[in-house]
Design a protein around this motif. Structure first.
Motif, mmCIF file in Angstrom:
data_model
loop_
_atom_site.group_PDB
_atom_site.id
_atom_site.type_symbol
_atom_site.label_atom_id
_atom_site.label_comp_id
_atom_site.label_asym_id
_atom_site.label_seq_id
_atom_site.Cartn_x
_atom_site.Cartn_y
_atom_site.Cartn_z
ATOM 1 N N SER A 175 -2.751 -4.457 13.390
ATOM 2 C CA SER A 175 -2.833 -3.031 13.706
ATOM 3 C C SER A 175 -3.868 -2.326 12.838
ATOM 4 O O SER A 175 -4.467 -1.335 13.260
ATOM 5 C CB SER A 175 -1.472 -2.359 13.538
ATOM 6 O OG SER A 175 -1.053 -2.416 12.184
ATOM 7 N N ARG A 176 -4.121 -2.846 11.636
ATOM 8 C CA ARG A 176 -5.123 -2.219 10.766
ATOM 9 C C ARG A 176 -6.518 -2.333 11.379
ATOM 10 O O ARG A 176 -7.356 -1.453 11.193
ATOM 11 C CB ARG A 176 -5.098 -2.844 9.369
ATOM 12 C CG ARG A 176 -3.760 -2.582 8.646
ATOM 13 C CD ARG A 176 -3.697 -3.296 7.330
ATOM 14 N NE ARG A 176 -3.696 -4.750 7.546
ATOM 15 C CZ ARG A 176 -3.628 -5.641 6.581
ATOM 16 N NH1 ARG A 176 -3.567 -5.255 5.329
ATOM 17 N NH2 ARG A 176 -3.610 -6.920 6.853
ATOM 18 N N ARG A 188 -5.085 7.347 11.583
ATOM 19 C CA ARG A 188 -3.633 7.428 11.790
ATOM 20 C C ARG A 188 -3.293 7.402 13.282
ATOM 21 O O ARG A 188 -2.147 7.169 13.653
ATOM 22 C CB ARG A 188 -3.061 8.708 11.170
ATOM 23 C CG ARG A 188 -3.238 8.837 9.676
ATOM 24 C CD ARG A 188 -2.602 7.754 8.881
ATOM 25 N NE ARG A 188 -1.162 7.821 8.916
ATOM 26 C CZ ARG A 188 -0.356 6.978 8.275
ATOM 27 N NH1 ARG A 188 -0.859 6.027 7.547
ATOM 28 N NH2 ARG A 188 0.934 7.083 8.377
ATOM 29 N N GLU A 189 -4.285 7.660 14.134
ATOM 30 C CA GLU A 189 -4.039 7.704 15.577
ATOM 31 C C GLU A 189 -5.313 7.302 16.320
ATOM 32 O O GLU A 189 -6.414 7.652 15.894
ATOM 33 C CB GLU A 189 -3.631 9.122 15.974
ATOM 34 C CG GLU A 189 -3.250 9.286 17.409
ATOM 35 C CD GLU A 189 -2.730 10.674 17.700
ATOM 36 O OE1 GLU A 189 -3.398 11.392 18.462
ATOM 37 O OE2 GLU A 189 -1.668 11.038 17.160
ATOM 38 N N LEU A 247 -6.552 0.388 14.260
ATOM 39 C CA LEU A 247 -6.595 1.756 13.757
ATOM 40 C C LEU A 247 -7.827 2.023 12.895
ATOM 41 O O LEU A 247 -8.287 3.159 12.803
ATOM 42 C CB LEU A 247 -5.315 2.073 12.975
ATOM 43 C CG LEU A 247 -4.048 2.098 13.818
ATOM 44 C CD1 LEU A 247 -2.813 2.077 12.945
ATOM 45 C CD2 LEU A 247 -4.046 3.292 14.738
ATOM 46 N N ARG A 307 -0.040 5.816 17.471
ATOM 47 C CA ARG A 307 0.056 6.584 16.232
ATOM 48 C C ARG A 307 0.789 5.775 15.165
ATOM 49 O O ARG A 307 1.812 5.149 15.443
ATOM 50 C CB ARG A 307 0.808 7.883 16.495
ATOM 51 C CG ARG A 307 0.777 8.829 15.335
ATOM 52 C CD ARG A 307 1.230 10.222 15.712
ATOM 53 N NE ARG A 307 2.273 10.220 16.715
ATOM 54 C CZ ARG A 307 3.471 10.776 16.540
ATOM 55 N NH1 ARG A 307 3.777 11.378 15.430
ATOM 56 N NH2 ARG A 307 4.362 10.718 17.507
ATOM 57 N N HIS A 308 0.258 5.804 13.948
ATOM 58 C CA HIS A 308 0.891 5.172 12.785
ATOM 59 C C HIS A 308 1.637 6.283 12.051
ATOM 60 O O HIS A 308 1.033 7.226 11.550
ATOM 61 C CB HIS A 308 -0.188 4.550 11.890
ATOM 62 C CG HIS A 308 0.350 3.865 10.701
ATOM 63 N ND1 HIS A 308 -0.425 3.581 9.613
ATOM 64 C CD2 HIS A 308 1.569 3.380 10.405
ATOM 65 C CE1 HIS A 308 0.294 2.965 8.703
ATOM 66 N NE2 HIS A 308 1.513 2.837 9.173
ATOM 67 N N THR A 309 2.958 6.180 11.978
ATOM 68 C CA THR A 309 3.779 7.242 11.398
ATOM 69 C C THR A 309 3.867 7.125 9.883
ATOM 70 O O THR A 309 3.507 6.106 9.295
ATOM 71 C CB THR A 309 5.210 7.208 11.968
ATOM 72 O OG1 THR A 309 5.870 6.044 11.478
ATOM 73 C CG2 THR A 309 5.205 7.227 13.485
ATOM 74 N N ASP A 361 5.724 4.178 8.512
ATOM 75 C CA ASP A 361 5.066 2.894 8.747
ATOM 76 C C ASP A 361 5.507 2.243 10.051
ATOM 77 O O ASP A 361 5.708 1.026 10.127
ATOM 78 C CB ASP A 361 5.273 1.949 7.560
ATOM 79 C CG ASP A 361 4.238 0.845 7.528
ATOM 80 O OD1 ASP A 361 3.109 1.062 8.012
ATOM 81 O OD2 ASP A 361 4.552 -0.257 7.049
ATOM 82 N N LYS A 362 5.663 3.056 11.098
ATOM 83 C CA LYS A 362 5.976 2.555 12.424
ATOM 84 C C LYS A 362 4.833 2.913 13.350
ATOM 85 O O LYS A 362 4.038 3.806 13.069
ATOM 86 C CB LYS A 362 7.272 3.157 12.934
ATOM 87 C CG LYS A 362 8.455 2.760 12.065
ATOM 88 C CD LYS A 362 9.739 3.229 12.645
ATOM 89 C CE LYS A 362 10.820 2.868 11.654
ATOM 90 N NZ LYS A 362 12.001 2.421 12.231
ATOM 91 N N LEU A 363 4.752 2.185 14.459
ATOM 92 C CA LEU A 363 3.746 2.473 15.473
ATOM 93 C C LEU A 363 4.438 3.085 16.680
ATOM 94 O O LEU A 363 5.477 2.597 17.115
ATOM 95 C CB LEU A 363 3.009 1.201 15.893
ATOM 96 C CG LEU A 363 2.130 0.559 14.840
ATOM 97 C CD1 LEU A 363 1.546 -0.746 15.380
ATOM 98 C CD2 LEU A 363 1.013 1.498 14.413
#
Length: 66
Positions: A33-34, A41-42, A37, A55-57, A60-62
Motif C-alpha cells: 500500500s505504501r 494519505r488518499e 499511496l 484513504r489511509h486512516t 492505520d486502516k485502508l
C-alpha cells in the motif's frame, strides 16, 4: 513512477499461511500500500468510468469508497 526506498515489511499472518495452501490454489498479486499511496494519505483510483478513493486512516486502516 519514481522509485521509493521502503523498509522491508514484517511477515504478515496471511503470508505465513499462504505456504500452507495447496499448490493448486490461485494467488492474487500483492501490492504494498505504501507504493500505491506514495506518501499521500488518499489517492483516487479510476476503474472504468467510476472513481474510487483509497484513504489511509489515522488508525492505520485502508478505506476504499466510491
Amino acid at each position: 513512477m519514481p522509485s521509493v526506498d521502503l523498509p522491508p515489511l514484517p511477515p504478515s499472518p496471511a503470508r505465513l499461511l499462504s505456504t500452507a495452501r495447496p499448490a493448486s490454489a490461485v494467488h492474487a498479486p500483492a501490492v504494498d500500500s505504501r507504493l500505491l499511496l506514495n506518501g499521500a494519505r488518499e489517492i483516487e483510483i479510476v476503474h472504468g468510468d467510476k472513481v474510487y478513493r483509497l484513504r489511509h486512516t489515522r488508525n492505520d486502516k485502508l478505506i476504499l469508497v466510491k
